[in-house]
Motif scaffolding. Sequence first.
Motif, PDB file in Angstrom:
ATOM      1  N   ALA A   1       0.818  -1.219   0.000  1.00  0.00           N
ATOM      2  CA  ALA A   1       0.000   0.000   0.000  1.00  0.00           C
ATOM      3  C   ALA A   1       0.853   1.270   0.000  1.00  0.00           C
ATOM      4  N   GLY A   2       2.179   1.109  -0.077  1.00  0.00           N
ATOM      5  CA  GLY A   2       3.063   2.267  -0.135  1.00  0.00           C
ATOM      6  C   GLY A   2       3.469   2.822   1.214  1.00  0.00           C
ATOM      7  N   VAL A   3       3.156   2.102   2.279  1.00  0.00           N
ATOM      8  CA  VAL A   3       3.510   2.545   3.631  1.00  0.00           C
ATOM      9  C   VAL A   3       4.848   1.897   3.997  1.00  0.00           C
ATOM     10  N   VAL A   4       5.855   2.696   4.327  1.00  0.00           N
ATOM     11  CA  VAL A   4       7.177   2.144   4.637  1.00  0.00           C
ATOM     12  C   VAL A   4       7.607   2.366   6.083  1.00  0.00           C
ATOM     13  N   ALA A   5       6.882   3.166   6.841  1.00  0.00           N
ATOM     14  CA  ALA A   5       7.192   3.388   8.258  1.00  0.00           C
ATOM     15  C   ALA A   5       5.897   3.356   9.051  1.00  0.00           C
ATOM     16  N   TRP A   6       5.916   2.648  10.190  1.00  0.00           N
ATOM     17  CA  TRP A   6       4.709   2.519  10.998  1.00  0.00           C
ATOM     18  C   TRP A   6       5.008   2.405  12.482  1.00  0.00           C
ATOM     19  N   ARG A   7       6.147   2.890  12.881  1.00  0.00           N
ATOM     20  CA  ARG A   7       6.489   2.945  14.297  1.00  0.00           C
ATOM     21  C   ARG A   7       7.406   4.131  14.497  1.00  0.00           C
ATOM     22  N   THR A   8       7.377   4.689  15.709  1.00  0.00           N
ATOM     23  CA  THR A   8       8.351   5.723  16.049  1.00  0.00           C
ATOM     24  C   THR A   8       9.157   5.238  17.247  1.00  0.00           C
ATOM     25  N   THR A   9      10.396   5.691  17.312  1.00  0.00           N
ATOM     26  CA  THR A   9      11.269   5.276  18.405  1.00  0.00           C
ATOM     27  C   THR A   9      10.886   5.962  19.707  1.00  0.00           C
ATOM     28  N   ARG A  10      11.241   5.317  20.823  1.00  0.00           N
ATOM     29  CA  ARG A  10      10.961   5.894  22.147  1.00  0.00           C
ATOM     30  C   ARG A  10      11.712   7.203  22.333  1.00  0.00           C
ATOM     31  N   GLU A  11      12.948   7.232  21.885  1.00  0.00           N
ATOM     32  CA  GLU A  11      13.770   8.436  22.011  1.00  0.00           C
ATOM     33  C   GLU A  11      13.802   9.154  20.667  1.00  0.00           C
ATOM     34  N   GLY A  12      13.246  10.313  20.601  1.00  0.00           N
ATOM     35  CA  GLY A  12      13.326  11.128  19.398  1.00  0.00           C
ATOM     36  C   GLY A  12      12.187  10.965  18.410  1.00  0.00           C
ATOM     37  N   GLY A  13      11.357   9.939  18.562  1.00  0.00           N
ATOM     38  CA  GLY A  13      10.213   9.762  17.675  1.00  0.00           C
ATOM     39  C   GLY A  13      10.571   9.544  16.219  1.00  0.00           C
ATOM     40  N   ARG A  14      11.722   8.888  15.962  1.00  0.00           N
ATOM     41  CA  ARG A  14      12.149   8.646  14.583  1.00  0.00           C
ATOM     42  C   ARG A  14      11.333   7.522  13.950  1.00  0.00           C
ATOM     43  N   PRO A  15      10.991   7.626  12.659  1.00  0.00           N
ATOM     44  CA  PRO A  15      10.165   6.614  11.995  1.00  0.00           C
ATOM     45  C   PRO A  15      10.928   5.311  11.760  1.00  0.00           C
ATOM     46  N   ARG A  16      10.202   4.201  11.859  1.00  0.00           N
ATOM     47  CA  ARG A  16      10.767   2.882  11.610  1.00  0.00           C
ATOM     48  C   ARG A  16       9.739   2.041  10.855  1.00  0.00           C
ATOM     49  N   GLY A  17      10.257   1.060  10.126  1.00  0.00           N
ATOM     50  CA  GLY A  17       9.434   0.080   9.414  1.00  0.00           C
ATOM     51  C   GLY A  17      10.160  -1.247   9.471  1.00  0.00           C
TER      52      GLY A  17
END
Length: 99
Positions: free
Chosen positions: A39-55
Amino acid sequence: MNPLELVGARPGAPFTVTFDGREIEVLPGQTIAAALWSAGVVAWRTTREGGRPRGVFCGIGVCFDCLVTVDGSPGRRACLTPATPGADIRTQEGTGHDD
């Protein structure tokens, strides 16, 4: 050419899940990560420190970068969790618990 035709795949009928309130079409057998990628979504989590995107990072359940909240249950690895019809998938912020 359609990749499914290329390999002669005959998946069952698609179904839908919701991701952060948006309906996404899923093929039977897809993991949540595969459905989100499709569906084109590559990140769906943020880190505890700094809120950086993760997939997805490793794609085999070792790194825990792909965590999502599924039907209210945080900490589910999207790369290992099969998508199920009607699942409510949410971006996970930090641990997914109200910190």
